[in-house]
Write a protein that holds these residues in place. Structure first.
Motif, PDB file in Angstrom:
ATOM      1  N   LYS A 193       0.826  -1.214   0.000  1.00 42.72           N
ATOM      2  CA  LYS A 193       0.000   0.000   0.000  1.00 42.72           C
ATOM      3  C   LYS A 193       0.860   1.264   0.000  1.00 42.72           C
ATOM      4  CE  LYS A 193      -3.854  -2.376   2.183  1.00 42.72           C
ATOM      5  NZ  LYS A 193      -4.743  -2.526   3.342  1.00 42.72           N
ATOM      6  N   ALA A 194       1.891   1.228  -0.825  1.00 40.41           N
ATOM      7  CA  ALA A 194       2.762   2.396  -0.966  1.00 40.41           C
ATOM      8  C   ALA A 194       2.089   3.430  -1.855  1.00 40.41           C
ATOM      9  CB  ALA A 194       4.107   1.982  -1.560  1.00 40.41           C
ATOM     10  N   GLU A 195       2.475   4.680  -1.675  1.00 39.61           N
ATOM     11  CA  GLU A 195       1.870   5.762  -2.442  1.00 39.61           C
ATOM     12  C   GLU A 195       2.462   5.856  -3.849  1.00 39.61           C
ATOM     13  OE1 GLU A 195       2.093  10.427  -1.771  1.00 39.61           O
ATOM     14  OE2 GLU A 195       0.823   9.462  -0.270  1.00 39.61           O
ATOM     15  N   ALA A 196       3.742   5.531  -3.994  1.00 40.62           N
ATOM     16  CA  ALA A 196       4.401   5.676  -5.290  1.00 40.62           C
ATOM     17  C   ALA A 196       5.628   4.778  -5.365  1.00 40.62           C
ATOM     18  CB  ALA A 196       4.797   7.135  -5.520  1.00 40.62           C
ATOM     19  N   ILE A 197       6.159   4.652  -6.582  1.00 44.03           N
ATOM     20  CA  ILE A 197       7.413   3.946  -6.842  1.00 44.03           C
ATOM     21  C   ILE A 197       8.455   5.003  -7.198  1.00 44.03           C
ATOM     22  CG2 ILE A 197       8.594   2.317  -8.362  1.00 44.03           C
ATOM     23  CD1 ILE A 197       5.711   1.151  -8.920  1.00 44.03           C
ATOM     24  N   ALA A 198       9.506   5.112  -6.401  1.00 48.92           N
ATOM     25  CA  ALA A 198      10.537   6.122  -6.645  1.00 48.92           C
ATOM     26  C   ALA A 198      11.774   5.483  -7.273  1.00 48.92           C
ATOM     27  CB  ALA A 198      10.910   6.816  -5.340  1.00 48.92           C
ATOM     28  N   VAL A 199      12.282   6.126  -8.320  1.00 49.12           N
ATOM     29  CA  VAL A 199      13.512   5.669  -8.980  1.00 49.12           C
ATOM     30  C   VAL A 199      14.499   6.829  -9.014  1.00 49.12           C
ATOM     31  CG1 VAL A 199      12.445   3.830 -10.327  1.00 49.12           C
ATOM     32  CG2 VAL A 199      12.459   6.150 -11.234  1.00 49.12           C
ATOM     33  N   GLY A 200      15.788   6.494  -9.179  1.00 49.84           N
ATOM     34  CA  GLY A 200      16.854   7.464  -8.929  1.00 49.84           C
ATOM     35  C   GLY A 200      17.377   8.252 -10.107  1.00 49.84           C
ATOM     36  N   HIS A 201      16.602   8.443 -11.164  1.00 50.41           N
ATOM     37  CA  HIS A 201      17.089   9.238 -12.293  1.00 50.41           C
ATOM     38  C   HIS A 201      17.349  10.684 -11.874  1.00 50.41           C
ATOM     39  CE1 HIS A 201      14.709   6.014 -14.522  1.00 50.41           C
ATOM     40  NE2 HIS A 201      15.971   5.818 -14.837  1.00 50.41           N
ATOM     41  N   HIS A 202      18.386  11.274 -12.457  1.00 49.82           N
ATOM     42  CA  HIS A 202      18.778  12.637 -12.090  1.00 49.82           C
ATOM     43  C   HIS A 202      18.972  13.483 -13.346  1.00 49.82           C
ATOM     44  CE1 HIS A 202      22.774  11.170 -13.156  1.00 49.82           C
ATOM     45  NE2 HIS A 202      22.581  10.166 -12.307  1.00 49.82           N
ATOM     46  N   LYS A 203      19.470  14.722 -13.148  1.00 46.54           N
ATOM     47  CA  LYS A 203      19.589  15.664 -14.268  1.00 46.54           C
ATOM     48  C   LYS A 203      20.451  15.121 -15.396  1.00 46.54           C
ATOM     49  CE  LYS A 203      18.914  20.297 -12.315  1.00 46.54           C
ATOM     50  NZ  LYS A 203      19.590  21.609 -12.063  1.00 46.54           N
ATOM     51  N   ASP A 204      21.577  14.522 -15.040  1.00 44.82           N
ATOM     52  CA  ASP A 204      22.492  14.016 -16.071  1.00 44.82           C
ATOM     53  C   ASP A 204      21.827  12.918 -16.894  1.00 44.82           C
ATOM     54  OD1 ASP A 204      23.932  15.317 -13.943  1.00 44.82           O
ATOM     55  OD2 ASP A 204      25.779  14.672 -14.900  1.00 44.82           O
ATOM     56  N   ASP A 205      21.054  12.037 -16.213  1.00 42.86           N
ATOM     57  CA  ASP A 205      20.310  11.001 -16.934  1.00 42.86           C
ATOM     58  C   ASP A 205      19.338  11.638 -17.929  1.00 42.86           C
ATOM     59  OD1 ASP A 205      21.411   8.801 -15.557  1.00 42.86           O
ATOM     60  OD2 ASP A 205      19.997   9.061 -13.912  1.00 42.86           O
ATOM     61  N   ASN A 206      18.715  12.737 -17.516  1.00 39.12           N
ATOM     62  CA  ASN A 206      17.736  13.400 -18.364  1.00 39.12           C
ATOM     63  C   ASN A 206      18.395  13.979 -19.610  1.00 39.12           C
ATOM     64  OD1 ASN A 206      15.004  13.721 -18.559  1.00 39.12           O
ATOM     65  ND2 ASN A 206      14.909  15.605 -17.376  1.00 39.12           N
ATOM     66  N   ILE A 207      19.575  14.551 -19.433  1.00 44.71           N
ATOM     67  CA  ILE A 207      20.316  15.107 -20.566  1.00 44.71           C
ATOM     68  C   ILE A 207      20.706  13.989 -21.533  1.00 44.71           C
ATOM     69  CG2 ILE A 207      22.494  16.203 -21.218  1.00 44.71           C
ATOM     70  CD1 ILE A 207      22.237  17.801 -18.551  1.00 44.71           C
ATOM     71  N   GLU A 208      21.174  12.867 -20.979  1.00 37.63           N
ATOM     72  CA  GLU A 208      21.536  11.724 -21.826  1.00 37.63           C
ATOM     73  C   GLU A 208      20.324  11.224 -22.600  1.00 37.63           C
ATOM     74  OE1 GLU A 208      23.073   8.977 -18.990  1.00 37.63           O
ATOM     75  OE2 GLU A 208      24.736  10.287 -18.413  1.00 37.63           O
TER      76      GLU A 208
END
Length: 437
Positions: free
Chosen positions: A128-143
């Motif tokens: 019954k978790a509210e969300a699934i969190a993953v560790g993508h960051h700014k550099d991942d977004n640029i890639e």
């Protein structure tokens, strides 16, 4: 008990930055229970650490894909021990990724992604978790942006990863890789390194290890500038979505039979007809060249385009996207003596003389050469295709039309017209009443 942290102003700034980002994008409610993917790499360790410090109830899940031998076992042990030290709920999931990829005929990378998120969602529901969190960051977004750009993409692909996609959230998109490593150093948190991240065999690694350093040698501010561009494009996409939504509403009619009708003259009045078609048709597999071909064929009535089993028909002044479902329903049948029958003019009900039926009664769709004797035409036969054309049915509607067959004879064009051969007359004693619901 939550661990108390004594840290530098820089670490407090990083945590507050993440907290502000979570609130700005409505990623989590305060003190929410959140499932976090914990690989053991720096990004996921940082994510677990910051969310825990911010007061969220963290449940860490480690996926062992069994693809890297001893390294996979090392990662699993590290994740488990990390959670034990910090008093975090921990769960491990094992996958035979190679077998799954082979059975589903997909790449190892795609198999790992499907397995991971399927497991996350099952555990999210269980806990019954509210969300699934993953560790993508700014550099991942640029890639991601650069990879999408190299492959060819539209505005959506240029907007990078979103902070929230359904039940998946990315609280670290506001941080750079350097900020993540700085947080780990200040907190004294260890992490593990996947050796494959240091090899340029994969497209993303080539961008990270080769392309970005080259761009930084041209302009030291390239990372900041690309991030700003992603933010600008996301704002542009908001305007685009609003405009496209209005255009689709103006151009399209959703029919009761499941077909989507795109009115051609309304489509051509839009600022970008091909963008409207793209939003409607690319999700079901039509590619850009097909969309161009559709626009170039608008004067060719009855032309059909196909993609992934879906068909699109140009029918006079309309583009028709075929319904994925054939008519569903139930045939209700009852026999009554003639004195209890009150015949009403209703195409959805057929009244047939029971003694004129030979049987068996079956349902099928039209075949080439079908003929029948439409009620009221005194036994004259007509090609079924001509009859359906007279009703101005399009090709898809003709193909889906249900027929009630008496042996090899059409007794009723369901919900349209019965056959003159089964007319209830003065000699009728028993009546079969049929309704399709």
């Amino acid at each position: 008990m939550k661990k108390k942290y004594f840290c530098s102003d820089k670490m407090e700034r990083i945590r507050r930055k993440v907290q502000k980002y979570i609130h700005q994008h409505s990623l989590l409610n305060d003190n929410a229970r959140v499932l976090v993917g914990l690989s053991g790499g720096p990004d996921s360790v940082c994510l677990v650490s910051i969310l825990n410090q911010l007061g969220y109830e963290v449940m860490a899940v480690h996926c062992n894909f069994h693809l890297r031998g001893e390294e996979s076992l090392r990662d699993e042990l590290f994740a488990e021990q990390l959670c034990k030290r910090h008093g975090l709920a921990y769960h491990k999931v094992d996958f035979d990724t190679t077998l799954y990829a082979k059975e589903h005929k997909i790449s190892i990378e795609m198999a790992a992604r499907e397995l991971r998120y399927d497991a996350f969602r099952l555990l999210k529901a269980k806990w019954k978790a509210e969300a699934i969190a993953v560790g993508h960051h700014k550099d991942d977004n640029i890639e991601t942006l650069l990879l999408n750009l190299s492959r060819g993409t539209g505005i959506k692909g240029l907007c990078g990863m979103q902070s929230k996609n359904g039940d998946v959230i990315r609280p670290l998109l506001c941080l750079t890789r350097q900020e993540i490593l700085e947080h780990l150093r200040q907190e004294g948190l260890e992490h593990i390194t996947d050796h494959t991240n240091l090899e340029d065999d994969y497209a993303r690694n080539k961008v990270r290890l080769n392309v970005l350093p080259l761009l930084e040698s041209i302009n030291k501010g390239v990372m900041h500038n690309i991030t700003s561009t992603i933010e600008n494009l996301n704002e542009v996409q908001n305007v685009y979505r609003q405009a496209i939504s209005a255009a689709i509403k103006e151009c399209c009619i959703q029919k009761e039979n499941g077909e989507t009708h795109i009115i051609i003259n309304r489509l051509l009045q839009q600022a970008s007809p091909i963008s409207v078609l793209h939003e409607l048709l690319s999700p079901i597999g039509f590619n850009k060249q097909q969309l161009k071909d559709v626009l170039n064929s608008l004067n060719e009535s009855s032309k059909i385009f196909m993609s992934n089993g879906r068909r699109l028909l140009i029918d006079r002044n309309t583009i028709i996207l075929e319904s994925i479902d054939y008519p569903s329903g139930m045939l209700e049948q009852k026999e009554l003596p003639i004195e209890k029958v009150h015949i009403k003019k209703d195409p959805h009900t057929a009244y047939l003389d029971a003694d004129k039926l030979h049987g068996p009664l079956t349902l099928r769709t039209p075949q080439i050469g079908d003929t029948f004797a439409p009620f009221g035409m005194k036994g004259k036969r007509k090609l079924l295709s001509d009859y359906l054309t007279d009703l101005k049915l399009n090709l898809f509607e003709k193909e889906r039309q249900l027929l009630l067959m008496d042996g090899e004879e059409i007794a009723w064009v369901v919900n349209r017209r019965s056959s003159e051969l089964y007319r209830v007359d003065e000699t009728t004693r028993r009546v079969i009443v049929l309704t399709w619901t």
